[in-house]
Structures are given as C-alpha cells and as structure tokens.
Design a protein around this motif. Structure first.
Motif, PDB file in Angstrom:
ATOM      1  N   MET A   1       0.830  -1.180   0.000  1.00 58.90           N
ATOM      2  CA  MET A   1       0.000   0.000   0.000  1.00 58.90           C
ATOM      3  C   MET A   1       0.869   1.235   0.000  1.00 58.90           C
ATOM      4  N   GLY A   2       0.291   2.337  -0.473  1.00 58.41           N
ATOM      5  CA  GLY A   2       1.019   3.587  -0.583  1.00 58.41           C
ATOM      6  C   GLY A   2       1.060   4.347   0.734  1.00 58.41           C
ATOM      7  N   PRO A   3       1.538   5.580   0.698  1.00 58.23           N
ATOM      8  CA  PRO A   3       1.697   6.386   1.895  1.00 58.23           C
ATOM      9  C   PRO A   3       0.378   6.682   2.610  1.00 58.23           C
ATOM     10  N   SER A   4      -0.748   6.632   1.931  1.00 54.12           N
ATOM     11  CA  SER A   4      -2.018   6.954   2.572  1.00 54.12           C
ATOM     12  C   SER A   4      -2.463   5.877   3.556  1.00 54.12           C
ATOM     13  N   ALA A   5      -1.849   4.702   3.527  1.00 56.94           N
ATOM     14  CA  ALA A   5      -2.237   3.624   4.423  1.00 56.94           C
ATOM     15  C   ALA A   5      -1.845   3.925   5.871  1.00 56.94           C
ATOM     16  N   ASN A   6      -0.884   4.819   6.105  1.00 58.58           N
ATOM     17  CA  ASN A   6      -0.411   5.126   7.449  1.00 58.58           C
ATOM     18  C   ASN A   6      -1.234   6.217   8.133  1.00 58.58           C
ATOM     19  N   ILE A   7      -2.198   6.808   7.459  1.00 52.61           N
ATOM     20  CA  ILE A   7      -2.985   7.898   8.027  1.00 52.61           C
ATOM     21  C   ILE A   7      -4.044   7.317   8.948  1.00 52.61           C
ATOM     22  N   GLN A   8      -4.075   7.826  10.197  1.00 52.67           N
ATOM     23  CA  GLN A   8      -5.093   7.396  11.144  1.00 52.67           C
ATOM     24  C   GLN A   8      -6.103   8.515  11.310  1.00 52.67           C
ATOM     25  N   LEU A   9      -7.333   8.162  11.191  1.00 52.66           N
ATOM     26  CA  LEU A   9      -8.387   9.136  11.408  1.00 52.66           C
ATOM     27  C   LEU A   9      -8.614   9.297  12.909  1.00 52.66           C
ATOM     28  N   PRO A  10      -8.901  10.536  13.354  1.00 54.12           N
ATOM     29  CA  PRO A  10      -9.136  10.737  14.784  1.00 54.12           C
ATOM     30  C   PRO A  10     -10.442  10.076  15.215  1.00 54.12           C
ATOM     31  N   THR A  11     -10.474   9.656  16.454  1.00 53.20           N
ATOM     32  CA  THR A  11     -11.707   9.090  16.995  1.00 53.20           C
ATOM     33  C   THR A  11     -12.714  10.222  17.175  1.00 53.20           C
ATOM     34  N   GLN A  12     -13.953   9.869  17.426  1.00 56.25           N
ATOM     35  CA  GLN A  12     -14.981  10.899  17.615  1.00 56.25           C
ATOM     36  C   GLN A  12     -14.653  11.765  18.830  1.00 56.25           C
ATOM     37  N   ALA A  13     -14.141  11.163  19.899  1.00 61.33           N
ATOM     38  CA  ALA A  13     -13.787  11.927  21.109  1.00 61.33           C
ATOM     39  C   ALA A  13     -12.658  12.904  20.802  1.00 61.33           C
ATOM     40  N   GLU A  14     -11.654  12.457  20.040  1.00 61.77           N
ATOM     41  CA  GLU A  14     -10.545  13.348  19.664  1.00 61.77           C
ATOM     42  C   GLU A  14     -11.033  14.469  18.766  1.00 61.77           C
ATOM     43  N   GLU A  15     -11.916  14.150  17.869  1.00 60.11           N
ATOM     44  CA  GLU A  15     -12.481  15.142  16.961  1.00 60.11           C
ATOM     45  C   GLU A  15     -13.252  16.206  17.746  1.00 60.11           C
ATOM     46  N   GLU A  16     -14.038  15.777  18.729  1.00 59.62           N
ATOM     47  CA  GLU A  16     -14.796  16.707  19.557  1.00 59.62           C
ATOM     48  C   GLU A  16     -13.863  17.593  20.382  1.00 59.62           C
ATOM     49  N   TYR A  21     -11.426  22.846  21.271  1.00 57.20           N
ATOM     50  CA  TYR A  21     -10.209  23.646  21.422  1.00 57.20           C
ATOM     51  C   TYR A  21     -10.155  24.764  20.379  1.00 57.20           C
ATOM     52  N   ALA A  22     -10.508  24.449  19.146  1.00 60.30           N
ATOM     53  CA  ALA A  22     -10.516  25.466  18.085  1.00 60.30           C
ATOM     54  C   ALA A  22     -11.518  26.571  18.406  1.00 60.30           C
ATOM     55  N   MET A  23     -12.676  26.192  18.932  1.00 59.38           N
ATOM     56  CA  MET A  23     -13.685  27.193  19.289  1.00 59.38           C
ATOM     57  C   MET A  23     -13.201  28.069  20.449  1.00 59.38           C
ATOM     58  N   GLN A  24     -12.484  27.487  21.412  1.00 58.42           N
ATOM     59  CA  GLN A  24     -11.941  28.267  22.521  1.00 58.42           C
ATOM     60  C   GLN A  24     -10.913  29.278  22.016  1.00 58.42           C
ATOM     61  N   LEU A  25     -10.071  28.858  21.093  1.00 62.24           N
ATOM     62  CA  LEU A  25      -9.066  29.763  20.541  1.00 62.24           C
ATOM     63  C   LEU A  25      -9.719  30.937  19.810  1.00 62.24           C
ATOM     64  N   MET A  26     -10.774  30.655  19.076  1.00 58.44           N
ATOM     65  CA  MET A  26     -11.460  31.711  18.337  1.00 58.44           C
ATOM     66  C   MET A  26     -12.172  32.670  19.285  1.00 58.44           C
ATOM     67  N   SER A  27     -12.795  32.142  20.317  1.00 60.06           N
ATOM     68  CA  SER A  27     -13.577  32.996  21.204  1.00 60.06           C
ATOM     69  C   SER A  27     -12.714  33.762  22.193  1.00 60.06           C
ATOM     70  N   SER A  28     -11.482  33.352  22.416  1.00 59.82           N
ATOM     71  CA  SER A  28     -10.645  34.042  23.395  1.00 59.82           C
ATOM     72  C   SER A  28     -10.385  35.483  22.992  1.00 59.82           C
ATOM     73  N   SER A  29     -10.196  35.755  21.730  1.00 62.30           N
ATOM     74  CA  SER A  29      -9.978  37.134  21.302  1.00 62.30           C
ATOM     75  C   SER A  29     -11.283  37.918  21.312  1.00 62.30           C
ATOM     76  N   VAL A  30     -12.399  37.248  21.122  1.00 57.64           N
ATOM     77  CA  VAL A  30     -13.699  37.918  21.146  1.00 57.64           C
ATOM     78  C   VAL A  30     -13.952  38.511  22.524  1.00 57.64           C
ATOM     79  N   LEU A  31     -13.704  37.750  23.573  1.00 59.31           N
ATOM     80  CA  LEU A  31     -13.924  38.252  24.924  1.00 59.31           C
ATOM     81  C   LEU A  31     -13.077  39.491  25.194  1.00 59.31           C
TER      82      LEU A  31
END
Length: 132
Positions: A1-16, A21-31
């Motif tokens: 298999m090629g290089p794409s076989a080593n890619i692991q998709l994040p679990t749902q918990a990791e994705e959440e 975290y991304a939403m916290q970073l965006m909202s920190s400057s808003v406050l």
C-alpha cells in the motif's frame, strides 16, 4: 500500500476535543475585544449607578449622550450577551406586555467598576496595541 495507508483518522472523542479547542481559541480574542469596548463605553459604570436595577441594552445606550448609531442597542445587546456567558454580567430574560422578550443586565463583578480615581479596577485583559 502507498503512503495513505499510514494515516489514522481521529476518533470521535478526539475530533470533539479538537473542535472544542478550536472554538476556545477563536472565542478568546472575542472576549478581550468585547470587554475592552464595553469598558471604553463605560457600560459597567452605567450599570453600577443603580445596583438594584437591571437595564436593557436600549436603556444603557440612552445613557450614552454621544451615541448616534441607530443599531447601537442591538450591537450592545450582543456584546453584553458575550460578557454574560463569561459571568461578568447577570442576565435575565423578561417578557414585555407586548409579548416581546428582552434581556436585562446587571453588573455581576464589582471589580469591573472604576474606583474613585476613575481608574478601572479590573486586571489588564487586553493588549491595546493589538487592537489598533
């Protein structure tokens, strides 16, 4: 298999977690920007004049004699909603006689009010150089 076989998709918990975290970073400057703006507009001082009275955004704007923006109350209401979500203001929703719902605000943190010398007592939250 090629290089794409080593890619692991994040679990749902990791994705959440990543999304949160991304939403916290965006909202920190808003406050910071909202807090800085409301301090500059003396909103906390207006609310503190009568500590027992809750005011709507429109009532606060009426205490700003130089305000000419017809959308100021709507804009201020949104800003105050952000501050209430961080518990810097108490906010309650009431139904007026005509059935319209409105949010009323009251200062929750007395440390946000200026001292007798006119200086803000809150810790320095905003780096004003970044706002210019």
């Amino acid at each position: 298999m090629g290089p794409s076989a080593n890619i692991q998709l994040p679990t749902q918990a990791e994705e959440e977690r990543n999304c949160t975290y991304a939403m916290q970073l965006m909202s920190s400057s808003v406050l910071s920007v909202v807090l800085h703006s409301t301090i500059q507009l003396d909103v906390f001082e207006i609310l503190a004049k009568d500590k027992a009275t809750k005011l709507s955004a429109l009532e606060i704007v009426l205490h700003m004699p130089n305000c000419k923006n017809p959308d100021a109350a709507t804009m201020l209401d949104r800003m105050l909603y952000v501050l209430a979500s961080y518990s810097l203001l108490d906010c309650s929703v009431v139904k007026e006689e005509n059935g319209v719902m409105k949010r009323l605000k009251l200062v929750a943190k007395s440390s946000m009010i200026k001292d007798k010398g006119g200086r803000n007592r809150e810790p320095r939250v905003v780096n004003s150089d970044k706002l210019k």
